[in-house]
Write a protein that holds these residues in place. Structure first.
Motif: not given
Length: 102
Positions: A42-47, A49-66
């Motif tokens: 589930v965490h891998d799928a969410a990560a 999703y966060a990667s695709a949705a944010s498009g910013a690999e250098d921003d940790d915030e979407p990954y933290d929220e995911a």
């Protein structure tokens, strides 16, 4: 920057996928899968999703929220986990995940 991310927003299940999710939930239960066995999937799928949705690999915030939202999916139990995995990965990949979890 505040990122609004909903890891389930783009993942409604079609009627066919809902049927697959029900079948896969029954499979998970018959295999004796514990919800903890699916936490990382589930965490891998969410990560992903966060990667695709944010498009910013250098921003940790979407990954933290995911990660926070993935924890909520995990805490909701096996039914929610299987449904989420089908929505994010499709039923074939979810079945592989379940079979590898045992």
């Amino acid at each position: 920057m505040i990122t609004l991310l909903d890891i389930e927003a783009d993942a409604p299940l079609s009627p066919d996928d809902a049927g697959h999710a029900a079948r896969l939930l029954a499979l998970a239960e018959s295999l004796g899968i514990d919800p903890a066995d699916l936490d990382m999937a589930v965490h891998d799928a969410a990560a992903g999703y966060a990667s695709a949705a944010s498009g910013a690999e250098d921003d940790d915030e979407p990954y933290d929220e995911a990660g926070r939202q993935a924890a909520a999916v995990n805490n909701a139990g096996l039914d929610k986990q299987v449904t989420y995995l089908v929505a994010q990965n499709g039923h074939e990949q979810t079945e592989r995940i379940l079979r590898e979890a045992v």
